[in-house]
Write an enzyme that holds these catalytic residues in place. Structure first.
Site, PDB file in Angstrom:
ATOM      1  N   CYS A  67       8.164  15.291 -14.487  1.00  0.00           N
ATOM      2  CA  CYS A  67       8.771  16.327 -14.470  1.00  0.00           C
ATOM      3  C   CYS A  67       8.636  17.064 -15.857  1.00  0.00           C
ATOM      4  O   CYS A  67       9.270  16.569 -16.800  1.00  0.00           O
ATOM      5  CB  CYS A  67      10.180  16.226 -14.127  1.00  0.00           C
ATOM      6  N   CYS A  70      11.926  18.133 -17.390  1.00  0.00           N
ATOM      7  CA  CYS A  70      12.829  17.041 -17.881  1.00  0.00           C
ATOM      8  C   CYS A  70      12.291  16.462 -19.295  1.00  0.00           C
ATOM      9  O   CYS A  70      12.915  16.324 -20.104  1.00  0.00           O
ATOM     10  CB  CYS A  70      12.637  15.685 -16.939  1.00  0.00           C
TER      11      CYS A  70
END
Length: 155
Positions: A67, A70
């Site tokens: 991600c 992230c």
């Protein structure tokens, strides 16, 4: 009195109010209870922190290695630890490695921050945030909880 879970061995440690929790070590493994950084946890470790931490909050970053947001938030979350400890324990839960835990937490998108106080969810927010935003959101959520639980004479 606070009760803090050791990030190394998951033992619950009681810390008297008069002791500085920042310098406390684990009674079982002698590792520092706080290190100014988030700790990676699995489902069992997260559950231990949720069940046994008292007098401090637990902030969990649910993320995944693939991600992009992230990855961008990881250093921001790490910087937040130095500003929030010892009042808040910061943990990271990899949703790919622990999909059942992420599902149990009701995570629908990542990154997601989940704030616990005495085992209960008191805040949840998804999306990329800066360190300043993480700290402000956490403190505001804890202030709301504190205001709701304060005796009538203190409100």
């Amino acid at each position: 009195m606070r009760q803090i879970v050791c990030p190394a061995c998951s033992a619950a440690n009681r810390i008297p109010d008069e002791k500085n929790p920042s310098s406390a070590g684990c009674g079982r493994c002698h590792e520092p209870l706080f290190a100014g950084r988030p700790f990676e946890v699995n489902r069992a470790q997260l559950n231990a922190h949720r069940a046994s931490t008292r007098g401090a909050a637990v902030l969990v970053d649910v993320w995944a290695p693939w991600c992009g947001p992230c990855q961008a938030m990881a250093p921001q979350f790490a910087a937040s630890a130095a500003l929030l400890e010892p009042d808040v324990r910061l943990l990271k839960l990899d949703s790919d490695a622990e999909p059942q835990a992420a599902s149990e937490l009701g995570v629908r998108g990542i990154p997601t921050l989940i704030l616990f106080q005495d085992g209960a969810v008191v805040g949840q927010r998804s999306g990329l945030m800066s360190s300043d935003q993480i700290v402000a959101w956490t403190r505001q959520a804890l202030a709301r909880v504190s205001a709701r639980t304060a005796p009538e004479s203190e409100r």
